[in-house]
Design an enzyme around this catalytic site. Structure first.
Site, PDB file in Angstrom:
ATOM      1  N   GLY A   9       0.739  -1.246  -0.124  1.00 43.19           N
ATOM      2  CA  GLY A   9       0.142  -0.080  -0.172  1.00 43.19           C
ATOM      3  C   GLY A   9       0.944   1.454  -0.027  1.00 43.19           C
ATOM      4  O   GLY A   9       0.351   2.176   0.524  1.00 43.19           O
ATOM      5  N   GLY A  12      -0.508   4.806  -1.057  1.00 46.70           N
ATOM      6  CA  GLY A  12      -1.281   5.481  -0.473  1.00 46.70           C
ATOM      7  C   GLY A  12      -1.042   6.924   0.400  1.00 46.70           C
ATOM      8  O   GLY A  12       0.202   7.168   0.169  1.00 46.70           O
ATOM      9  N   LEU A  14      -0.632   7.522   3.587  1.00 51.93           N
ATOM     10  CA  LEU A  14       0.442   7.457   4.488  1.00 51.93           C
ATOM     11  C   LEU A  14       1.434   6.804   3.786  1.00 51.93           C
ATOM     12  O   LEU A  14       2.713   6.998   4.245  1.00 51.93           O
ATOM     13  CB  LEU A  14      -0.369   6.600   5.569  1.00 51.93           C
ATOM     14  CG  LEU A  14       0.302   6.661   6.996  1.00 51.93           C
ATOM     15  CD1 LEU A  14       0.162   7.982   7.605  1.00 51.93           C
ATOM     16  CD2 LEU A  14      -0.185   5.574   7.794  1.00 51.93           C
ATOM     17  N   ILE A  36      -0.686  -2.181  -5.806  1.00 48.55           N
ATOM     18  CA  ILE A  36      -1.532  -2.691  -6.814  1.00 48.55           C
ATOM     19  C   ILE A  36      -1.105  -2.215  -8.256  1.00 48.55           C
ATOM     20  O   ILE A  36      -1.203  -2.883  -9.191  1.00 48.55           O
ATOM     21  CB  ILE A  36      -2.994  -2.738  -6.451  1.00 48.55           C
ATOM     22  CG1 ILE A  36      -3.730  -3.647  -7.220  1.00 48.55           C
ATOM     23  CG2 ILE A  36      -3.650  -1.142  -6.890  1.00 48.55           C
ATOM     24  CD1 ILE A  36      -4.865  -4.172  -6.845  1.00 48.55           C
ATOM     25  N   TYR A 140     -15.741  -0.518   7.234  1.00 55.00           N
ATOM     26  CA  TYR A 140     -14.385  -0.387   7.216  1.00 55.00           C
ATOM     27  C   TYR A 140     -14.060  -0.427   8.906  1.00 55.00           C
ATOM     28  O   TYR A 140     -13.074  -1.073   9.182  1.00 55.00           O
ATOM     29  CB  TYR A 140     -13.940   1.283   6.983  1.00 55.00           C
ATOM     30  CG  TYR A 140     -12.710   1.746   7.172  1.00 55.00           C
ATOM     31  CD1 TYR A 140     -11.407   1.192   6.828  1.00 55.00           C
ATOM     32  CD2 TYR A 140     -12.819   2.898   8.207  1.00 55.00           C
ATOM     33  CE1 TYR A 140     -10.358   1.686   7.039  1.00 55.00           C
ATOM     34  CE2 TYR A 140     -11.180   3.348   8.646  1.00 55.00           C
ATOM     35  CZ  TYR A 140     -10.312   2.736   7.987  1.00 55.00           C
ATOM     36  OH  TYR A 140      -8.950   3.347   8.181  1.00 55.00           O
TER      37      TYR A 140
END
Ligand code: AKB
Length: 324
Positions: A9, A12, A14, A36, A140
């Site tokens: 990730g 993203g 962060l 991805i 979430y």
């Protein structure tokens, strides 16, 4: 064997900033960024990984002799409500894949981000403690609450050293958030600097816990570098930065941009925000690994505006192009 880090990730909000910080600390060759899709912004080693594919994670872990994994990929609170079952599948599948690969490969340390979204009805809204009742109302939040328990399970059952923080909304100039309820607190600065009116999807008094990017990154690395014996919370640590409402940010921005205009048009995200804590109590993080935030709203506003002015001055009016 030295530390070899895999960030899942890494494109993203962060992940992109954390990856750079880890590269500075552990050198470029010891940090493998992944997401991805390939990112043009990432300077060091990058591997395309779809974290729902356990074999692909295994392959990269083996190829580089990974010793630590930061698993940051997830669908956030607001976006997650569009397709609840897909959000659950993706958030849980990617976590299980990381936990299983880590267990089988005897990974030293794993980082799993949780969120203030784990809280809901039944938890005190002010100074919410670590062990408050978890009653999340978004998919979430449910996935993060379950994930925290799975993290603890892998620690208790297999001795896997998984560490976790419940992030508040993260505010930074370096990257853009996507799909969260706290995203307004980044967007508002972009609009101010671009001289545009801001359309706020939360109510003016919707106070939420927030944290400046630099504090969030420092907290993450401090937790991951803390000695194992000092970690007493194996679900997830609360960390507090600051708390403010949209109107408080507007007031702070108007000290620098007196004509800044805002309209309030609360949507479904206001319902999400209304169930989340207004402020966080973080005694365990302070005691166990010395957590202390450094940035208040005034400082955050000054830095955000100065850094975004520099970026926008460089040319583009399009913040997507500018920041990616
Ligand atoms: C969101 O708004 O969904 C995230 C979070 C608080 O976890 N920023």
């Amino acid at each position: 064997m030295g530390t070899k880090i895999l960030v899942i990730g890494a494109n993203g909000q962060l992940g992109s900033v954390l990856t750079k910080e880890l590269q500075k600390k552990y050198t470029m060759e010891n940090v493998i960024a992944s997401d991805i899709k390939k990112s043009d912004d990432c300077k060091g080693i990058f591997e395309v990984i779809d974290a729902t594919d356990i074999n692909r994670i295994q392959e990269v872990v083996e190829r580089y002799g990974i010793t630590q994994i930061y698993h940051l990929a997830a669908i956030l609170s607001a976006k997650g409500e569009e397709t609840p079952l897909t959000t659950w599948d993706i958030n849980m599948k990617t976590l299980f894949n990381v936990l299983e690969v880590s267990r089988k490969n005897r990974i030293d340390r794993v980082f799993f981000p949780s969120s203030i979204a784990v809280f809901g009805e039944g938890a005190p809204l002010e100074n919410t403690p670590d062990d408050a009742y978890l009653n999340p109302a978004t998919v979430y939040g449910i996935s993060k609450a379950a994930g925290e328990n799975w993290a603890q399970y892998y620690f208790l059952r297999y001795g896997l050293d998984v560490r976790s923080i419940r992030y508040p909304g993260v505010i930074g100039y370096q990257s853009l958030p996507g799909g969260g309820t706290t995203d307004y607190a980044v967007d508002i600065y972009h609009k101010a600097v671009m001289g545009e009116e801001f359309d706020c999807f939360l109510k003016e008094d919707a106070t939420l816990p927030m944290i400046f990017m630099d504090d969030a990154i420092r907290a993450t690395i401090e937790l991951m570098e803390a000695p194992k014996e000092s970690i007493t919370v194996r679900t997830s640590y609360n960390i507090a930065g600051i708390s403010f409402s949209p109107q408080e940010v507007v007031n702070e921005i108007r000290k620098l941009y007196p004509d800044f205009e805002v309209k309030y048009n609360p949507d479904f995200r206001q319902e999400i925000a209304a169930r989340w804590p207004k402020s966080i109590e973080d005694a365990s993080a302070k005691k166990d690994w010395g957590w202390k935030p450094e940035f208040n709203l005034k400082e955050i506003t000054e830095i955000m505006i100065q850094k975004l002015q520099e970026k926008y001055k460089k040319g583009s009016k399009n913040k997507e192009i500018l920041l990616l």
